[in-house]
Design a protein around this motif. Structure first.
Motif, PDB file in Angstrom:
ATOM      1  N   ALA A   1       0.851  -1.199   0.000  1.00  0.00           N
ATOM      2  CA  ALA A   1       0.000   0.000   0.000  1.00  0.00           C
ATOM      3  C   ALA A   1       0.882   1.243   0.000  1.00  0.00           C
ATOM      4  O   ALA A   1       1.807   1.352   0.800  1.00  0.00           O
ATOM      5  CB  ALA A   1      -0.907  -0.014   1.231  1.00  0.00           C
ATOM      6  N   PHE A   2       0.581   2.164  -0.903  1.00  0.00           N
ATOM      7  CA  PHE A   2       1.279   3.440  -0.978  1.00  0.00           C
ATOM      8  C   PHE A   2       0.318   4.533  -0.489  1.00  0.00           C
ATOM      9  O   PHE A   2      -0.729   4.731  -1.098  1.00  0.00           O
ATOM     10  CB  PHE A   2       1.706   3.750  -2.422  1.00  0.00           C
ATOM     11  N   ASN A   3       0.655   5.203   0.593  1.00  0.00           N
ATOM     12  CA  ASN A   3      -0.179   6.290   1.122  1.00  0.00           C
ATOM     13  C   ASN A   3       0.575   7.606   0.980  1.00  0.00           C
ATOM     14  O   ASN A   3       1.645   7.772   1.572  1.00  0.00           O
ATOM     15  CB  ASN A   3      -0.512   6.055   2.599  1.00  0.00           C
ATOM     16  N   HIS A   4      -0.003   8.540   0.212  1.00  0.00           N
ATOM     17  CA  HIS A   4       0.612   9.840  -0.057  1.00  0.00           C
ATOM     18  C   HIS A   4       1.967   9.669  -0.758  1.00  0.00           C
ATOM     19  O   HIS A   4       2.843  10.519  -0.639  1.00  0.00           O
ATOM     20  CB  HIS A   4       0.788  10.662   1.231  1.00  0.00           C
TER      21      HIS A   4
ATOM     22  N   GLN B   1       3.275  -1.270   4.048  1.00  0.00           N
ATOM     23  CA  GLN B   1       2.652   0.039   3.914  1.00  0.00           C
ATOM     24  C   GLN B   1       3.743   1.104   3.871  1.00  0.00           C
ATOM     25  O   GLN B   1       4.608   1.158   4.746  1.00  0.00           O
ATOM     26  CB  GLN B   1       1.705   0.305   5.082  1.00  0.00           C
TER      27      GLN B   1
ATOM     28  N   PRO C   1       3.760  10.942   5.372  1.00  0.00           N
ATOM     29  CA  PRO C   1       2.728  11.758   6.013  1.00  0.00           C
ATOM     30  C   PRO C   1       3.060  13.230   6.128  1.00  0.00           C
ATOM     31  O   PRO C   1       2.173  14.044   6.256  1.00  0.00           O
ATOM     32  CB  PRO C   1       2.596  11.125   7.398  1.00  0.00           C
TER      33      PRO C   1
ATOM     34  N   HIS D   1       2.201  -7.777   4.295  1.00  0.00           N
ATOM     35  CA  HIS D   1       1.564  -6.512   3.952  1.00  0.00           C
ATOM     36  C   HIS D   1       2.573  -5.403   4.233  1.00  0.00           C
ATOM     37  O   HIS D   1       3.077  -5.282   5.345  1.00  0.00           O
ATOM     38  CB  HIS D   1       0.298  -6.305   4.780  1.00  0.00           C
TER      39      HIS D   1
ATOM     40  N   ARG E   1       4.367   5.201   3.637  1.00  0.00           N
ATOM     41  CA  ARG E   1       3.679   6.468   3.862  1.00  0.00           C
ATOM     42  C   ARG E   1       4.669   7.627   3.791  1.00  0.00           C
ATOM     43  O   ARG E   1       5.823   7.480   4.173  1.00  0.00           O
ATOM     44  CB  ARG E   1       3.022   6.495   5.252  1.00  0.00           C
TER      45      ARG E   1
END
Length: 197
Positions: free
Chosen positions: A8-11, A42, A46, A40, A44
């Motif tokens: 998962a790529f967040n921002h 992740q 932020p 999994h 980020r």
């Protein structure tokens, strides 16, 4: 792995080179332990910084039988966390250590203080003549009524403390006690983390 790798790529804009790097790191972890159920990852970013770029944060979560191993490498003020590959390297290096510790613990390779192994009876099937002991090294050990000294199997009860000898050759059902003897109270609680030598 039983479940496909999740990233998962967040921002953060997804990048194929980062996906390939993560897949390579997971392959390396599977060489250490081939029973990983799922992974999994992740990524980020932020905090947005105008002059020096984003600070990345990475979480690596592995599911192994009976446990989730989680490592987080969060952003800090160190400039090196501006480089995603460096943060990934650090996170996977930490996960490799966690996985090796967990593997050693389940294989009984963690060394404990000298003295007989002790445990507490957590399952008894008197009709079929067997039970299970939660040992002070956090292993679940099977035992048959014939392994109980002084023919005292019928006198055993749940939560009784015992001293035991585990067979060196593990059976198909896991570790098995060759000798079980009822004793007084445990010298320490099996729920606490075992001491290492």
């Amino acid at each position: 792995m039983q479940i496909p790798l999740e990233i998962a790529f967040n921002h953060v804009a997804p990048r194929d080179d980062i996906r390939a790097l993560i897949a390579e790191k997971i392959t390396h972890l599977e060489k250490i332990y081939d029973g990983i159920i799922s992974a999994h990852i992740q990524i980020r970013a932020p905090h947005q910084r105008q002059q020096t770029g984003n600070l990345f944060s990475v979480t690596v979560e592995l599911r192994v039988p009976g446990k989730a191993l989680i490592v987080r490498k969060d952003q800090d003020d160190a400039d090196r966390h501006e480089h995603l590959r460096v943060v990934l390297r650090d996170a996977f290096a930490a996960m490799e250590l966690e996985l090796k510790r967990w593997k050693d613990a389940i294989q009984g390779e963690v060394k404990f203080h000298d003295g007989p192994l002790q445990g507490r009876v957590v399952q008894l099937d008197k009709a079929r003549g067997f039970g299970q002991i939660l040992a002070t090294d956090n292993r679940l050990i099977y035992f048959h009524k014939n392994s109980v000294t002084d023919d005292s199997f019928d006198g055993l009860a749940l939560r009784d403390t015992v001293e035991l000898v585990v067979q060196s050759d593990e059976s198909a059902i896991g570790p098995q006690a060759s000798t079980v003897r009822r004793i007084g109270a445990l010298s320490f609680d099996p729920a606490t983390k075992p001491s290492r030598r």
